[in-house]
Design a protein around this motif. Sequence first.
Motif, PDB file in Angstrom:
ATOM      1  N   LEU A 185      75.615  62.273  64.698  1.00 20.52           N
ATOM      2  CA  LEU A 185      76.222  63.471  64.140  1.00 20.52           C
ATOM      3  C   LEU A 185      75.214  64.598  63.966  1.00 20.52           C
ATOM      4  O   LEU A 185      75.584  65.749  63.811  1.00 20.52           O
ATOM      5  N   ALA A 186      73.924  64.245  63.998  1.00 23.48           N
ATOM      6  CA  ALA A 186      72.920  65.298  63.879  1.00 23.48           C
ATOM      7  C   ALA A 186      73.022  66.261  65.051  1.00 23.48           C
ATOM      8  O   ALA A 186      72.790  67.460  64.894  1.00 23.48           O
ATOM      9  N   GLU A 187      73.425  65.718  66.222  1.00 24.37           N
ATOM     10  CA  GLU A 187      73.626  66.588  67.380  1.00 24.37           C
ATOM     11  C   GLU A 187      75.047  67.133  67.413  1.00 24.37           C
ATOM     12  O   GLU A 187      75.282  68.285  67.748  1.00 24.37           O
ATOM     13  N   ALA A 188      76.007  66.263  67.098  1.00 28.00           N
ATOM     14  CA  ALA A 188      77.413  66.639  67.251  1.00 28.00           C
ATOM     15  C   ALA A 188      77.876  67.582  66.151  1.00 28.00           C
ATOM     16  O   ALA A 188      78.771  68.396  66.356  1.00 28.00           O
ATOM     17  N   ALA A 189      77.314  67.471  64.987  1.00 27.62           N
ATOM     18  CA  ALA A 189      77.708  68.345  63.885  1.00 27.62           C
ATOM     19  C   ALA A 189      76.444  68.849  63.197  1.00 27.62           C
ATOM     20  O   ALA A 189      76.180  68.520  62.043  1.00 27.62           O
ATOM     21  N   ALA A 248      81.327  61.544  71.413  1.00 24.56           N
ATOM     22  CA  ALA A 248      81.711  60.744  72.580  1.00 24.56           C
ATOM     23  C   ALA A 248      80.995  61.243  73.830  1.00 24.56           C
ATOM     24  O   ALA A 248      80.477  60.454  74.614  1.00 24.56           O
ATOM     25  N   ARG A 249      80.955  62.552  73.986  1.00 26.14           N
ATOM     26  CA  ARG A 249      80.304  63.103  75.183  1.00 26.14           C
ATOM     27  C   ARG A 249      78.837  62.756  75.207  1.00 26.14           C
ATOM     28  O   ARG A 249      78.289  62.384  76.249  1.00 26.14           O
ATOM     29  N   GLY A 250      78.192  62.875  74.052  1.00 23.57           N
ATOM     30  CA  GLY A 250      76.777  62.537  73.979  1.00 23.57           C
ATOM     31  C   GLY A 250      76.543  61.080  74.322  1.00 23.57           C
ATOM     32  O   GLY A 250      75.622  60.739  75.066  1.00 23.57           O
ATOM     33  N   ALA A 251      77.426  60.223  73.828  1.00 24.38           N
ATOM     34  CA  ALA A 251      77.279  58.792  74.097  1.00 24.38           C
ATOM     35  C   ALA A 251      77.481  58.501  75.576  1.00 24.38           C
ATOM     36  O   ALA A 251      76.702  57.763  76.190  1.00 24.38           O
ATOM     37  N   VAL A 252      78.518  59.088  76.166  1.00 27.84           N
ATOM     38  CA  VAL A 252      78.790  58.831  77.582  1.00 27.84           C
ATOM     39  C   VAL A 252      77.639  59.331  78.442  1.00 27.84           C
ATOM     40  O   VAL A 252      77.216  58.674  79.396  1.00 27.84           O
TER      41      VAL A 252
END
Lengths: 613, 348, 110
Positions: free
Chosen positions: A290-294, A544-548
Amino acid sequence: MEKLFDPFVLPFTVGFSFLVLWFVYKIVRWFISLRGDDMKLVITGLFSLKTLQALVETVNESLLHRKVFRNNSRLGYMHMSLAFGWFMLILIGNIESTYYSGNLFKPIYVSVFWRFFDPGPSFPQAMIQPGFAFWMDLFLLLVLSGLGFAILKRFRSRIMGMKRTMRHEPADRLALAALWMIFPARLVAESMTCGANGTGSFLTGSLGYLFSRFFDPSSSILPSWWIYSFLLGFFFVLLPFTRYAHIPSEPVLIFFRKYGVRLSPGSAGYTDLSLTACSSCGICINACQLAEAAPGRPVQSSYFVRSVRKNRVPDLQYECLICGRCEAACPVGLELMPMRQNTRPDLGIGSRATITGKLGRNGHPRRILYFAGCMTHLSPGIIRSMSSIFNQAGAIWEFYDADGQACCGRPLKLAGQVDAARNIRGKLENDFSKSGADLLVTSCPICYRIFNEEYNLPGIRVLHHSQYIRDLLEWNRIKVESSIQNAVYHSPCELGRGSGIESEPREIIKALYKADLTPDIEGLCCGGSLGGPGIDLATRRAVARGAVEELTHGDPDVLITACPLCKKTFSAISRIPVLDISEATAGQLIKPNALPERKKQQGNHHKQAVAVG
Amino acid sequence: MTNQPDIRRVDVRRVAVIGAGPAGMAAAGSLASLGIAVDWYEKDPLTGGKLHDYYQLFPDRVRASEVLPELESKSGKSLITKYLGRTISEIERHPGGIVLKNGSGSCGEADAVILATGFDFFDARLKEEFGYGIYKHVITSVDLERMLPVGKDALRRFGKDPATVGFVHCVGSRDEQVGISYCSRLCCITGIKQAIEVSEMFPAAKVYNFYIDMRAFGQGFEELYRKAQEEHGIRFIRGRVSEASEDREFRIRVKAEDTLMARPLKVTVDWLVLLVGMTPSCTEVTLDHAEKQQEFIKPENPLTSNAVRGMPGVFAAGCCTGPMNIPESVASGRAAALQAYDYLTRDR
Amino acid sequence: MDAVKSKFGFEINQGRHIDMDRIDTRLADEISAHVRSWKACLNCGSCSATCPGGVGLRSLLLKLSTLGELTTLDTCLLCGKCFLVCPRGISTRYLIIQIIKKRREYGKAV
């Protein structure tokens, strides 16, 4: 030797005494507010081998920070040099002062300020003599090098391998500033003394010599020692109210934990100890997707712990995925997931929830009970695949929640609704026991976890479907053909990190695909987690995008997972097909009979228009 | 200085029209009428686009097979050179003109280009909870459109007429879960039309249409909606289907809420038809410096120009710019042709 | 009432109509501030349709936003299926938690 006292030692002594009193008070409080069984564990453990083990762990983690090293050697060096270096300065300083004063029982300030009372061997000869002065200078240099890295980390954290550092509050910043000034102040004070006396080893002696070339250090001796003493005292007085309370409490935590104490909703003492042991190092922020996603949302564990320490449970805390990556990365080994859950209030949601399941077929032996899970009903491909697999294997099975009206109760529990979850558990335990089954197979890792960890199901073995499929393959109950495609496996939080089931799905992939391109990283979270109700759709998509992206670096043809929620979350954004492990297996089953089965689709394939511009 | 177009100049200019659906047919035909030579590219071996797949067109239920030759006759001019079975994958602007490329390099040049690459239907397998591709009796509106001309046998199960048929609106439209937030405009009227067609074929069948909002915006649409209710007894239920499952007889169990009754419902149908939305074509041409409006091609200024933003001389028409029905696509193609003509002939 | 009936020939049925001038939407507004996506609700009913716990979430939320009435969610399993099917991507689970929290703060239904 003259009397070993000077008024400048007072700030230090006052601060230190305060710290000691506080620490004794805290240890007593922590101990007496343990639960009864935990107290017994501590007392019995105290006189066992466990104490020795705890001592070893303290050295390994509190001083040498080996866990941080494993993750990131620059960061590890930084923490280690400060902690271990300071510890050695204290230890060797004590030995030195005892040796030279001939007195074991002396006031505490004597060894701290020993260089003031005894300037040491002559410079420059001392540089090559391997005596106390040499070792003290060496460890001081070690600490100062760590300090250099720490300053670098605060301003250019990426060089230290941390994408983000924690934003500290004023009290912590003040303490940080004091801490940073302590060792340079020590260096200056010792060098002044050495310079005025022509003594000192390679560091203090050299610097002292340098000072003496430009001015007379003797008049600066007392002021610099006063500053050093004051900084120490100030730091100690601040310590209990800042993140540095971690320093004395981490060893206590290590010991209690070694004796077997664990976090539970009732253990206020152990919870307080755990909260105090958090050093706000920020490694959890780095591990958190979440540090990247939010970015900018202070949802990570270090912020959470800080808030709870101030008796404020942030509402933000519903924005945590409860994926466990921070827990896995925490150098102190804090039980962050239980901490999160214990602070989620039971609001009485679901108190009258009822579930219904199907147990028909009286008299028919039911060896296997299949529990798809409520979410799996939105991914009928998984149910269809498990059906094929069960039938192919010749299993006698019953689909308990065929109507989709059942739930395992864990979503309630994750949100803090413990009582409601317990009611559902009771109903299901009852039904499962009555069923006559000796094996319970579930398609959902969330259900698997609660069945395995909390449900009381005597005589019934609980398996996730990936374990069941692997067993079938091993015993040749089903046969699969191998594909020429390459696959990558996403380990669901609840299955991999949460339940330790990692090898079984990988074995299946090995049998099904040409190559397994799964990267060797700590398991990621898909973003769909039920643990974070407050996370909005856009943020989940970003996770999800970061994980993929991270999973598909090796350019696989297909993404395999073992959780209906992961599957749904990835399917919405993945460019390559996403399949559950059961679908992959069913799609490649070799069937001896000639029943024409509709060719399995390649899975969900999100069509993206070719990039424009 | 005259106001007349320099005809000699115009004669040597060529316009490439990419796509031979309704918009492409209209564009090519209009350009040819204006005296401009057209290079007409189409990835399929025939012109006509999706018109070949349609049965009856809303709202008047004219047969697509009758409309197609009409449209084609307008585009059969001698100035048009057809390149069927050719795919253009990229367009690049050069100082001298526009280069068209396929996968293996340059395959043509033009002074202006009209993109009429159309759309694709939403892949219903992405809404896995409806079971398309998993349950045999879940089909899309596209599948149904192909089954209707075959006759009753296509929809009979085990020789028996279907007793209940359900239509699900908004599949792949207005749905954040699949990342498509827009409305595809034409699926509601398609649902009404197909519901009527099924009901005519099987008058005894109960037909349910599950919708969120009924978008019957065009001329004759609302009238068709009323006809469906009054004359055919189609039951319109305001409530979105959440999931489908299969029972032992391979009938489909549908879960929805009747929001007007404020009660959840379940119903078992013999066929579940998913009204799939429209997505930009996957054979989309790559443009340099182009923008897309929610993945469709965005015109420079919707009020004044069909030119693609940042690419003068390149125009877009039809469904590649957004969901449109056939009359709208045709009009769009004609407008783009006029603008391309204007672009070629004005003083620069 | 009788005066109205005699003068105009009809009665005003006070029972059923919603008096929009008098509705207190403060509760709904507070919760909307936490979960802004709620305002995008289409009232499509997917949430109620998919719920295994039998919660009529759509009408519950509608009553809250229109009438300011807060009802109970004690059969909700918090399973999250409603969130997975919502076409507007509303954080329904969070909404449920916030509603219950507010209910506890303010006491029962208005």
